[in-house]
Motif scaffolding. Sequence first.
Motif, PDB file in Angstrom:
ATOM      1  N   ASP A  77       0.850  -1.384  -0.027  1.00 45.42           N
ATOM      2  CA  ASP A  77       0.058  -0.083   0.164  1.00 45.42           C
ATOM      3  C   ASP A  77       0.737   1.271  -0.029  1.00 45.42           C
ATOM      4  N   GLU A  78       1.710   1.277   0.856  1.00 40.79           N
ATOM      5  CA  GLU A  78       2.703   2.649   0.889  1.00 40.79           C
ATOM      6  C   GLU A  78       3.601   2.702  -0.496  1.00 40.79           C
ATOM      7  N   VAL A  79       3.992   1.721  -1.231  1.00 41.37           N
ATOM      8  CA  VAL A  79       4.594   1.972  -2.400  1.00 41.37           C
ATOM      9  C   VAL A  79       3.598   2.269  -3.271  1.00 41.37           C
ATOM     10  N   ARG A  80       2.186   1.812  -3.432  1.00 34.45           N
ATOM     11  CA  ARG A  80       1.273   2.170  -4.378  1.00 34.45           C
ATOM     12  C   ARG A  80       0.919   3.606  -4.096  1.00 34.45           C
ATOM     13  N   ARG A  81       0.704   4.343  -2.734  1.00 34.26           N
ATOM     14  CA  ARG A  81       0.413   5.362  -2.843  1.00 34.26           C
ATOM     15  C   ARG A  81       1.568   6.418  -3.169  1.00 34.26           C
ATOM     16  N   GLU A  82       2.814   5.867  -2.800  1.00 31.91           N
ATOM     17  CA  GLU A  82       3.655   7.294  -3.281  1.00 31.91           C
ATOM     18  C   GLU A  82       4.086   7.040  -4.873  1.00 31.91           C
ATOM     19  N   LEU A  83       3.908   5.836  -5.457  1.00 27.22           N
ATOM     20  CA  LEU A  83       3.918   5.995  -6.860  1.00 27.22           C
ATOM     21  C   LEU A  83       2.590   6.624  -7.441  1.00 27.22           C
ATOM     22  N   ALA A  84       1.523   6.409  -6.967  1.00 28.21           N
ATOM     23  CA  ALA A  84       0.254   7.159  -7.423  1.00 28.21           C
ATOM     24  C   ALA A  84       0.458   8.603  -7.377  1.00 28.21           C
ATOM     25  N   CYS A  85       1.011   9.144  -6.173  1.00 29.84           N
ATOM     26  CA  CYS A  85       0.939  10.696  -5.899  1.00 29.84           C
ATOM     27  C   CYS A  85       2.138  11.288  -6.832  1.00 29.84           C
ATOM     28  N   TRP A  86       3.187  10.419  -7.040  1.00 32.65           N
ATOM     29  CA  TRP A  86       4.204  10.973  -8.021  1.00 32.65           C
ATOM     30  C   TRP A  86       3.692  11.064  -9.543  1.00 32.65           C
ATOM     31  N   LEU A  87       2.957   9.872  -9.818  1.00 28.05           N
ATOM     32  CA  LEU A  87       2.395   9.917 -11.127  1.00 28.05           C
ATOM     33  C   LEU A  87       1.336  11.013 -11.451  1.00 28.05           C
ATOM     34  N   LEU A  88       0.609  11.116 -10.395  1.00 24.36           N
ATOM     35  CA  LEU A  88      -0.563  12.384 -10.578  1.00 24.36           C
ATOM     36  C   LEU A  88       0.025  13.506 -10.637  1.00 24.36           C
ATOM     37  N   MET A  89       0.947  14.020  -9.633  1.00 29.16           N
ATOM     38  CA  MET A  89       1.618  15.532  -9.679  1.00 29.16           C
ATOM     39  C   MET A  89       2.782  15.640 -10.619  1.00 29.16           C
ATOM     40  N   GLU A  90       3.323  14.594 -11.038  1.00 30.15           N
ATOM     41  CA  GLU A  90       4.640  15.021 -12.018  1.00 30.15           C
ATOM     42  C   GLU A  90       4.380  14.496 -13.477  1.00 30.15           C
ATOM     43  N   THR A  91       3.355  14.039 -13.568  1.00 30.62           N
ATOM     44  CA  THR A  91       3.322  13.406 -15.147  1.00 30.62           C
ATOM     45  C   THR A  91       1.980  13.741 -15.581  1.00 30.62           C
ATOM     46  N   ALA A  92       1.500  13.914 -16.897  1.00 33.74           N
ATOM     47  CA  ALA A  92       0.249  14.210 -17.590  1.00 33.74           C
ATOM     48  C   ALA A  92      -0.526  12.968 -17.829  1.00 33.74           C
ATOM     49  N   ASP A  93      -0.052  11.924 -17.406  1.00 26.29           N
ATOM     50  CA  ASP A  93      -0.696  10.504 -17.443  1.00 26.29           C
ATOM     51  C   ASP A  93      -2.095  10.587 -17.062  1.00 26.29           C
ATOM     52  N   PRO A  94      -3.132   9.922 -18.137  1.00 23.12           N
ATOM     53  CA  PRO A  94      -4.583  10.021 -17.338  1.00 23.12           C
ATOM     54  C   PRO A  94      -4.800   9.092 -16.197  1.00 23.12           C
ATOM     55  N   VAL A  95      -5.750   9.145 -15.328  1.00 24.72           N
ATOM     56  CA  VAL A  95      -5.865   8.686 -14.148  1.00 24.72           C
ATOM     57  C   VAL A  95      -6.056   6.963 -14.794  1.00 24.72           C
ATOM     58  N   GLU A  96      -6.614   6.732 -15.698  1.00 22.96           N
ATOM     59  CA  GLU A  96      -6.777   5.279 -16.151  1.00 22.96           C
ATOM     60  C   GLU A  96      -5.600   4.432 -16.223  1.00 22.96           C
ATOM     61  N   ARG A  97      -4.756   5.254 -16.881  1.00 24.08           N
ATOM     62  CA  ARG A  97      -3.311   4.849 -17.387  1.00 24.08           C
ATOM     63  C   ARG A  97      -2.385   4.657 -15.908  1.00 24.08           C
ATOM     64  N   ILE A  98      -2.584   5.514 -15.054  1.00 21.50           N
ATOM     65  CA  ILE A  98      -1.880   5.510 -13.823  1.00 21.50           C
ATOM     66  C   ILE A  98      -2.486   4.227 -13.041  1.00 21.50           C
ATOM     67  N   ALA A  99      -3.671   4.010 -12.997  1.00 20.06           N
ATOM     68  CA  ALA A  99      -4.391   2.852 -12.235  1.00 20.06           C
ATOM     69  C   ALA A  99      -3.905   1.515 -12.739  1.00 20.06           C
ATOM     70  N   GLU A 100      -3.710   1.605 -14.175  1.00 16.04           N
ATOM     71  CA  GLU A 100      -3.133   0.350 -14.845  1.00 16.04           C
ATOM     72  C   GLU A 100      -1.855   0.260 -14.488  1.00 16.04           C
ATOM     73  N   GLN A 101      -0.908   1.161 -14.469  1.00 18.16           N
ATOM     74  CA  GLN A 101       0.689   1.170 -14.042  1.00 18.16           C
ATOM     75  C   GLN A 101       0.415   0.533 -12.792  1.00 18.16           C
TER      76      GLN A 101
END
Length: 349
Positions: free
Chosen positions: A296-320
């Motif tokens: 959960d901790e790793v997923r939380r950190e990765l999720a926040c990074w990808l949301l805040m630092e990239t333009a990837d759509p939420v769907e793509r982040i969820a898949e990643q």
Amino acid sequence: MKNVMVEEHGVSMVERLRPAIHPTYSRLLCAHLHGQGFTDADIFAGTRLEWQQLLSEHRYLSQEQLTRLIRRAVALTGQPWIGLHIANATSVSAHGALGYAVVSAADLRAMHQVIARFASIRLQLTDLAFVEEGGEGRLIITERQPLGEAREFLYGALLGTYFQMIDAVLPQRGRDIRVSLPLPDAQWSPEYERLLGCAVQFGTTQFEIVIASHQLDKRCLTADPAMHRTAVRDCEHQRKQLEQGGPFSQQVGLVLLDQPGAFPSLETMASEFAMSPRTLIRKLKAEGTSYQQLLDEVRRELACWLLMETADPVERIAEQLGYQDTSNFSRTFRRWFGITPLAMRRSRS
């Protein structure tokens, strides 16, 4: 999926999320803020951290986590030099075995050699080297990766710690120490010379602390050969452990961090470490965590990074992150942070 993540977002993402700073320093920062009258709610607002996370000796913070805490501390205090201020008032014993190895060294030369050799057991974002040439000893600090917003805090903390160590072993510091800082000269720059009591040059190309060679021959008042041998052995043990990935829970977290989108099952992870699932569970429990907590901790950190630092759509982040169903990811994200992924992304602007 791992290679796609690396190619698209670079190694810097993984490096910024990799555990690298001993939790003592974040605790000291929080204790300082508490002393200024700020509450936990004040301190941790927007950091995605909580006090309990800082209490375990087994959990180093990442550069990303520390940066969020520093950003908040500077916003609360208005003091970009807060790292120097805190370190300048911190006992050498707060640095654990490294501190004891320093104060028990025979002379200043041995002290500098210990600092350069073992500083990485407390901070793995910089490299320290000690060289003697031209009648001077030079402690040279270089960044392993760009420190960004954490730079001034960490540079100040390193300086404050160094001078506290010097003061701990000498009756009188002497004034022939000088500092070169690759930081821009700012309106608060005089704070450095005021707190350190020596010349500080800003805007240089390299971070150096320079001391006259004749000073290096000075005996440490606190020299203790037996203590020094014990402390150096402890430092060596910690360094070897960190080279192998650190405490066991941290090693598991690093495997997870390196495999986004293809997180191994508990059974696969146990096999990775050549042990049974029951043994893995027991070893993680001994360090106050569980496999699901680490995941959960790793997923939380990765999720926040990808949301805040990239333009990837939420769907793509969820898949990643291994979520086949975007709505499930959004529900989990809301449970973690109390807001939706899109709301967090909008908050960066």
